[in-house]
Design a protein around this motif. Structure first.
Motif, mmCIF file in Angstrom:
data_model
loop_
_atom_site.group_PDB
_atom_site.id
_atom_site.type_symbol
_atom_site.label_atom_id
_atom_site.label_comp_id
_atom_site.label_asym_id
_atom_site.label_seq_id
_atom_site.Cartn_x
_atom_site.Cartn_y
_atom_site.Cartn_z
ATOM 1 N N THR A 63 0.810 -88.883 48.818
ATOM 2 C CA THR A 63 1.540 -89.934 49.140
ATOM 3 C C THR A 63 2.271 -90.132 47.961
ATOM 4 O O THR A 63 2.194 -90.317 46.705
ATOM 5 N N HIS A 64 3.665 -90.556 48.479
ATOM 6 C CA HIS A 64 4.420 -90.807 47.343
ATOM 7 C C HIS A 64 4.696 -92.287 47.494
ATOM 8 O O HIS A 64 5.462 -92.534 48.835
ATOM 9 N N THR A 75 3.571 -90.343 37.156
ATOM 10 C CA THR A 75 4.642 -91.413 37.720
ATOM 11 C C THR A 75 5.717 -90.408 38.086
ATOM 12 O O THR A 75 6.011 -89.857 36.757
ATOM 13 N N ILE A 76 6.734 -90.026 39.469
ATOM 14 C CA ILE A 76 7.296 -89.190 39.423
ATOM 15 C C ILE A 76 9.480 -89.820 39.755
ATOM 16 O O ILE A 76 9.822 -88.043 39.288
ATOM 17 N N MET A 77 9.255 -91.142 39.687
ATOM 18 C CA MET A 77 10.582 -91.249 39.355
ATOM 19 C C MET A 77 10.240 -92.430 38.690
ATOM 20 O O MET A 77 10.116 -93.192 38.572
ATOM 21 N N ASP A 78 11.347 -92.414 37.548
ATOM 22 C CA ASP A 78 11.671 -94.344 36.580
ATOM 23 C C ASP A 78 12.944 -94.195 36.321
ATOM 24 O O ASP A 78 13.602 -93.658 35.575
ATOM 25 N N LEU A 125 5.452 -94.158 42.437
ATOM 26 C CA LEU A 125 3.935 -93.287 42.267
ATOM 27 C C LEU A 125 2.631 -91.977 43.167
ATOM 28 O O LEU A 125 3.634 -92.410 44.481
ATOM 29 N N ARG A 126 2.713 -90.948 42.173
ATOM 30 C CA ARG A 126 2.466 -89.921 43.207
ATOM 31 C C ARG A 126 0.521 -89.733 43.544
ATOM 32 O O ARG A 126 -0.155 -89.580 42.284
ATOM 33 N N LYS A 154 10.020 -97.412 50.091
ATOM 34 C CA LYS A 154 9.396 -96.207 50.739
ATOM 35 C C LYS A 154 8.348 -95.644 50.437
ATOM 36 O O LYS A 154 7.684 -96.167 49.800
ATOM 37 N N ILE A 155 7.094 -95.244 51.617
ATOM 38 C CA ILE A 155 5.809 -94.326 51.575
ATOM 39 C C ILE A 155 6.502 -93.548 51.954
ATOM 40 O O ILE A 155 6.688 -92.940 53.186
ATOM 41 N N GLU A 156 6.066 -92.101 51.663
ATOM 42 C CA GLU A 156 6.446 -90.261 52.220
ATOM 43 C C GLU A 156 5.064 -89.888 51.842
ATOM 44 O O GLU A 156 4.010 -90.140 50.534
ATOM 45 N N THR A 157 4.879 -88.819 52.959
ATOM 46 C CA THR A 157 4.027 -87.252 53.183
ATOM 47 C C THR A 157 4.177 -86.097 52.379
ATOM 48 O O THR A 157 5.306 -86.369 53.803
ATOM 49 N N SER A 158 4.163 -86.263 52.170
ATOM 50 C CA SER A 158 4.353 -84.571 51.914
ATOM 51 C C SER A 158 3.459 -83.448 51.135
ATOM 52 O O SER A 158 3.246 -83.253 49.705
#
Length: 437
Positions: free
Chosen positions: A358-359, A387-390, A406-407, A350-354
């Protein structure tokens, strides 16, 4: 006396298993076999008297051993493994009983030492009448000073009483050379932001020291995915077993640095198997120096009835230089992108922008870590923020998949993942036979 009687009762099984010393047994047998010039009834009385004397001698000897154990090693049960407890029950080691007290009432007492070819084990007690013994009053930086050199502290573990007035420690030091007898423990007390030095001197009784049970130069090489691992030697003693080896010589290390293909070992997993059973590992580590990259793995002592011995190289975790850029496609509708990095697969899920960030969510084998990475955003290099989710997901075959997000700060239309370094595990499971004769 009540404590000693309780210990005698608790060690009844041990008393029943005591064997007569060979020299004493020989003398008694020789005396009993001699022809006597007195009647049979008198001979029976003589035999009975001999047996009574023998039993008395054995009980007296073991009573002394247990008395020493109860006085010097009482309270150390929680920091000793089964092998050390057995050595203590047999009376191995040397009583010291020397103390130093500081102005604030804190004291350190060296109770006992056990010495063999692998290490010197020191049993010591820290007392603090104020009830703050858990606040690290005594600095863990210690050493044993001798005439020819200094022997360094290796590790320790301790246990505290309920009142927090006493800590019992078991510390390991490098073994002093054979000709060293007079040792000085150098340590310090941390007090009000400064350290107050102190020392305790004692003489090693070499008659109580133990040597080794197995000592072999091996020089065996195992190759793990083009990485040669050399098993140099094994040294087994009554307190532990040590495997020494090397991962790179100083010349191989220099060559790798010059070529830019650097290899940094992080952790080596070895299993020592004696008589078909795994020997409990105690610790280990790697180091770099004039000998290159070397390692050691420490295990419990080998069994006395040793019949066969094997060493299994399970895996090698190391950090590798990558220095590659991977163009990223923004996944849509659950589509994933796979990256082949030094033969290891990393999935971009997944690649997201918010909010100007960029995550990027990635999945890989459990041991794989992208230890130095950047994100190129329209040609601009951006460092990893956090790193915001593991999380880890267990697969049916026993493996685990590591997923994390990865943030990065910023956004861009053209994205490239710049991987500088990566850490991962290489499995092998090759078995090495170790000769024991």
């Amino acid at each position: 006396m009540n404590e000693i009687e309780d210990i005698l009762k608790a060690n009844k099984t041990h008393l029943d298993q005591i064997q007569v010393p060979e020299a004493l047994e020989g003398r008694l047998r020789s005396a009993l076999n001699k022809k006597a010039h007195f009647p049979r009834a008198n001979r029976l009385k003589s035999y009975a008297a001999t047996v009574v004397i023998l039993v008395a001698m054995l009980l007296s000897f073991n009573y002394d051993v247990i008395a020493i154990y109860s006085k010097q090693l009482l309270g150390y049960d929680q920091v000793m493994n089964a092998s050390l407890k057995q050595l203590s029950d047999l009376g191995q080691g040397q009583s010291i009983g020397k103390s130093v007290s500081f102005a604030n009432g804190v004291s350190l007492t060296v109770d006992y030492v056990v010495l063999d070819e692998n290490q010197l084990l020191m049993f010591y007690t820290v007392n603090d009448p104020s009830g703050h013994v858990d606040e690290d009053n005594i600095s863990p930086i210690m050493s044993l000073k001798a005439f020819w050199g200094e022997y360094h502290f290796q590790n320790s573990q301790g246990t505290m009483n309920e009142e927090k007035t006493e800590m019992k420690y078991l510390a390991s030091f490098e073994p002093p050379m054979l000709f060293e007898k007079n040792l000085t423990l150098k340590f310090s007390l941390r007090q009000q932001g400064r350290e107050v030095p102190a020392e305790i001197s004692f003489t090693v009784n070499r008659n109580t020291a133990m040597g080794h049970t197995l000592k072999k130069t091996l020089n065996k090489t195992i190759v793990v995915d083009d990485t040669p691992i050399t098993i140099d030697s094994i040294l087994a003693s009554p307190t532990k077993t040590v495997i020494n080896g090397s991962l790179q010589t100083i010349f191989e290390l220099a060559k790798a640095q010059l070529s830019g293909e650097q290899f940094r070992p992080v952790y080596l997993t070895l299993k020592l198997i004696a008589n078909g059973k795994e020997v409990q590992i105690q610790g280990g580590g790697t180091s770099s120096g004039m000998k290159g990259i070397t390692f050691h793995s420490d295990y419990d002592p080998l069994p006395q009835d040793l019949e066969n011995l094997q060493l299994e190289l399970v895996s090698l975790v190391a950090e590798y230089d990558v220095n590659q850029q991977f163009r990223l496609n923004k996944p849509s509708d659950g589509e994933k992108q796979s990256l082949n990095i030094l033969g290891q697969m990393v999935e971009i899920t997944k690649i997201e922008t918010s909010k100007g960030e960029t995550h990027i969510t990635i999945s890989s084998e459990e041991s794989l870590i992208l230890s130095r990475i950047y994100l190129m955003m329209d040609g601009k290099k951006v460092s990893l923020e956090q790193t915001i989710m593991d999380k880890y997901d267990k697969l049916p075959d026993g493996r685990s998949i590591h997923t994390r997000t990865l943030r990065f700060l910023g956004t861009g239309d053209e994205l490239e993942l710049d991987v500088q370094r990566m850490t991962y595990s290489k499995s092998n499971h090759e078995m090495l036979e170790i000769p024991i004769d």
